[in-house]
Write a protein that holds these residues in place. Structure first.
Motif, PDB file in Angstrom:
ATOM      1  N   ASP A  12       0.803  -1.214   0.000  1.00 25.61           N
ATOM      2  CA  ASP A  12       0.000   0.000   0.000  1.00 25.61           C
ATOM      3  C   ASP A  12       0.838   1.267   0.000  1.00 25.61           C
ATOM      4  N   ALA A  13       0.133   2.357  -0.240  1.00 24.53           N
ATOM      5  CA  ALA A  13       0.635   3.707  -0.038  1.00 24.53           C
ATOM      6  C   ALA A  13       1.793   4.074  -0.950  1.00 24.53           C
ATOM      7  N   ARG A  14       1.870   3.469  -2.120  1.00 26.91           N
ATOM      8  CA  ARG A  14       2.854   3.909  -3.110  1.00 26.91           C
ATOM      9  C   ARG A  14       2.209   5.007  -3.945  1.00 26.91           C
ATOM     10  N   GLU A  15       2.837   6.156  -3.961  1.00 29.07           N
ATOM     11  CA  GLU A  15       2.312   7.277  -4.716  1.00 29.07           C
ATOM     12  C   GLU A  15       2.692   7.121  -6.173  1.00 29.07           C
ATOM     13  N   ASP A  16       1.728   7.352  -7.077  1.00 25.31           N
ATOM     14  CA  ASP A  16       2.056   7.297  -8.503  1.00 25.31           C
ATOM     15  C   ASP A  16       2.492   8.684  -8.975  1.00 25.31           C
ATOM     16  N   ALA A  17       2.752   8.795 -10.275  1.00 25.89           N
ATOM     17  CA  ALA A  17       3.260  10.063 -10.817  1.00 25.89           C
ATOM     18  C   ALA A  17       2.270  11.204 -10.645  1.00 25.89           C
ATOM     19  N   GLY A  18       0.980  10.883 -10.542  1.00 29.79           N
ATOM     20  CA  GLY A  18      -0.022  11.926 -10.360  1.00 29.79           C
ATOM     21  C   GLY A  18      -0.239  12.313  -8.910  1.00 29.79           C
ATOM     22  N   GLY A  19       0.529  11.700  -7.998  1.00 33.95           N
ATOM     23  CA  GLY A  19       0.370  12.022  -6.583  1.00 33.95           C
ATOM     24  C   GLY A  19      -0.716  11.239  -5.891  1.00 33.95           C
ATOM     25  N   TYR A  20      -1.196  10.145  -6.523  1.00 35.67           N
ATOM     26  CA  TYR A  20      -2.247   9.312  -5.932  1.00 35.67           C
ATOM     27  C   TYR A  20      -1.619   8.130  -5.207  1.00 35.67           C
ATOM     28  N   ALA A  21      -2.043   7.894  -3.965  1.00 37.70           N
ATOM     29  CA  ALA A  21      -1.538   6.780  -3.171  1.00 37.70           C
ATOM     30  C   ALA A  21      -2.694   5.877  -2.772  1.00 37.70           C
ATOM     31  N   LEU A  22      -2.645   4.603  -3.190  1.00 34.68           N
ATOM     32  CA  LEU A  22      -3.655   3.613  -2.840  1.00 34.68           C
ATOM     33  C   LEU A  22      -3.161   2.855  -1.624  1.00 34.68           C
ATOM     34  N   ARG A  23      -4.041   2.704  -0.630  1.00 36.27           N
ATOM     35  CA  ARG A  23      -3.644   1.970   0.570  1.00 36.27           C
ATOM     36  C   ARG A  23      -4.855   1.361   1.255  1.00 36.27           C
ATOM     37  N   GLY A  68     -11.579 -10.396   8.875  1.00 39.82           N
ATOM     38  CA  GLY A  68     -10.319 -10.723   8.224  1.00 39.82           C
ATOM     39  C   GLY A  68     -10.389 -10.897   6.720  1.00 39.82           C
ATOM     40  N   ARG A  69     -11.550 -11.270   6.193  1.00 38.60           N
ATOM     41  CA  ARG A  69     -11.657 -11.523   4.756  1.00 38.60           C
ATOM     42  C   ARG A  69     -12.367 -10.386   4.031  1.00 38.60           C
ATOM     43  N   CYS A  70     -12.468  -9.243   4.690  1.00 40.93           N
ATOM     44  CA  CYS A  70     -13.035  -8.042   4.079  1.00 40.93           C
ATOM     45  C   CYS A  70     -11.967  -6.949   4.119  1.00 40.93           C
ATOM     46  N   THR A  71     -12.123  -5.959   3.265  1.00 41.54           N
ATOM     47  CA  THR A  71     -11.176  -4.846   3.288  1.00 41.54           C
ATOM     48  C   THR A  71     -11.818  -3.594   2.718  1.00 41.54           C
ATOM     49  N   LEU A  72     -11.235  -2.472   3.079  1.00 41.87           N
ATOM     50  CA  LEU A  72     -11.588  -1.183   2.502  1.00 41.87           C
ATOM     51  C   LEU A  72     -10.293  -0.536   2.045  1.00 41.87           C
ATOM     52  N   LEU A  73     -10.226  -0.185   0.774  1.00 43.47           N
ATOM     53  CA  LEU A  73      -9.077   0.519   0.228  1.00 43.47           C
ATOM     54  C   LEU A  73      -9.472   1.958  -0.052  1.00 43.47           C
ATOM     55  N   GLY A  85     -12.865   1.710  -2.402  1.00 44.72           N
ATOM     56  CA  GLY A  85     -13.269   0.414  -2.936  1.00 44.72           C
ATOM     57  C   GLY A  85     -13.204  -0.610  -1.823  1.00 44.72           C
ATOM     58  N   ALA A  86     -14.089  -1.590  -1.839  1.00 45.32           N
ATOM     59  CA  ALA A  86     -14.163  -2.542  -0.735  1.00 45.32           C
ATOM     60  C   ALA A  86     -14.465  -3.945  -1.228  1.00 45.32           C
ATOM     61  N   VAL A  87     -14.128  -4.911  -0.378  1.00 43.03           N
ATOM     62  CA  VAL A  87     -14.533  -6.306  -0.548  1.00 43.03           C
ATOM     63  C   VAL A  87     -15.309  -6.689   0.692  1.00 43.03           C
ATOM     64  N   ARG A  88     -16.461  -7.299   0.485  1.00 43.43           N
ATOM     65  CA  ARG A  88     -17.205  -7.886   1.592  1.00 43.43           C
ATOM     66  C   ARG A  88     -17.460  -9.349   1.275  1.00 43.43           C
ATOM     67  N   ASP A  89     -17.684 -10.154   2.309  1.00 44.78           N
ATOM     68  CA  ASP A  89     -17.818 -11.596   2.134  1.00 44.78           C
ATOM     69  C   ASP A  89     -19.276 -12.048   2.037  1.00 44.78           C
ATOM     70  N   ARG A  90     -20.102 -11.189   1.481  1.00 40.75           N
ATOM     71  CA  ARG A  90     -21.526 -11.505   1.299  1.00 40.75           C
ATOM     72  C   ARG A  90     -21.874 -11.451  -0.166  1.00 40.75           C
ATOM     73  N   GLY A  91     -22.564 -12.467  -0.636  1.00 39.10           N
ATOM     74  CA  GLY A  91     -23.097 -12.435  -1.983  1.00 39.10           C
ATOM     75  C   GLY A  91     -24.424 -11.700  -2.014  1.00 39.10           C
ATOM     76  N   PRO A  92     -24.993 -11.530  -3.201  1.00 44.73           N
ATOM     77  CA  PRO A  92     -26.296 -10.865  -3.315  1.00 44.73           C
ATOM     78  C   PRO A  92     -27.398 -11.726  -2.692  1.00 44.73           C
ATOM     79  N   GLN A  93     -28.333 -11.082  -2.064  1.00 46.26           N
ATOM     80  CA  GLN A  93     -29.422 -11.791  -1.380  1.00 46.26           C
ATOM     81  C   GLN A  93     -30.683 -11.782  -2.248  1.00 46.26           C
ATOM     82  N   ALA A  94     -31.499 -12.825  -2.101  1.00 44.17           N
ATOM     83  CA  ALA A  94     -32.786 -12.893  -2.792  1.00 44.17           C
ATOM     84  C   ALA A  94     -33.894 -13.034  -1.757  1.00 44.17           C
ATOM     85  N   PRO A  95     -34.965 -12.205  -1.860  1.00 40.17           N
ATOM     86  CA  PRO A  95     -35.007 -10.974  -2.651  1.00 40.17           C
ATOM     87  C   PRO A  95     -34.076  -9.922  -2.058  1.00 40.17           C
TER      88      PRO A  95
END
Length: 198
Positions: A12-23, A68-73, A85-95
């Motif tokens: 994480d936290a590597r800045e690109d040439a545009g000054g954007y750092a993802l972490r 542990g199996r979820c994240t927020l970037l 952007g995020a990952v969650r460990d839930r699939g879509p629910q019906a309904p």
């Protein structure tokens, strides 16, 4: 063995040439991340805050940082969070989703990509693609996930063509009787699957 979270922080936290750092988000990022998300649901999605759909935005720590199996970037530009952007460990629910879509993406083995939002003035810099790639890599390292799922609202300018450039359509609810929820469900390839990656 390095945990998925520790592995994510190491790159994480590597800045690109545009000054954007993802972490990986920390507690200090949560206010900025929440602001990006709420501005998006009010501005782009035009739904406003709906507790049933957006409760995770209020409890970012409990939803994304603690499990542990979820994240927020986040992507920071200077002192400001400009994308999430995020990952969650839930699939879509019906309904409300079609039952066969829920069956294809069960909770636990499905990594759902969500809250991939970029502030309008920072779009067209490849930030969403960087987030998708990093989130897919996180899901692969986390273990136990067999599918990458997301849905999008095609009414949001640019959202549908962006996801069609990266993912495979599973169900376009606009084609269902009554139009369903009007959203489009997608599946992305898992890293290492041999299929095209973002």
């Amino acid at each position: 063995m390095v945990s998925a979270t520790a592995g994510a922080r190491a790159q994480d936290a590597r800045e690109d040439a545009g000054g954007y750092a993802l972490r990986t988000a920390t507690a200090q990022d949560l206010g900025g991340a929440r602001a990006v998300m709420l501005d998006t649901v009010y501005g782009d999605l035009k739904s406003g805050y709906v507790p049933h759909w957006h409760a995770d935005i209020i409890d970012l720590e409990g939803t994304y940082l603690r499990p542990g199996r979820c994240t927020l970037l986040v992507v920071r530009h200077g002192d400001e969070v400009v994308a999430t952007g995020a990952v969650r460990d839930r699939g879509p629910q019906a309904p409300p989703n079609p039952p066969w879509v829920a069956d294809r993406f069960p909770s636990g083995s499905t990594a759902q990509l969500c809250r991939i939002y970029v502030r309008p003035e920072h779009r067209r810099h490849g930030l969403a693609r960087r987030l998708v790639r990093a989130l897919a890599d996180f899901a692969d390292r986390a273990g136990g996930y067999t599918r990458l799922y997301l849905h999008t609202d095609p009414a949001v300018p640019g959202a549908e063509p962006f996801w069609r450039s990266l993912a495979e359509e599973v169900c376009d609810e606009r084609a269902l009787p009554g139009g369903g929820q009007g959203i489009v469900h997608f599946e992305l390839p898992m890293p290492g699957s041999g299929r095209r990656t973002p």
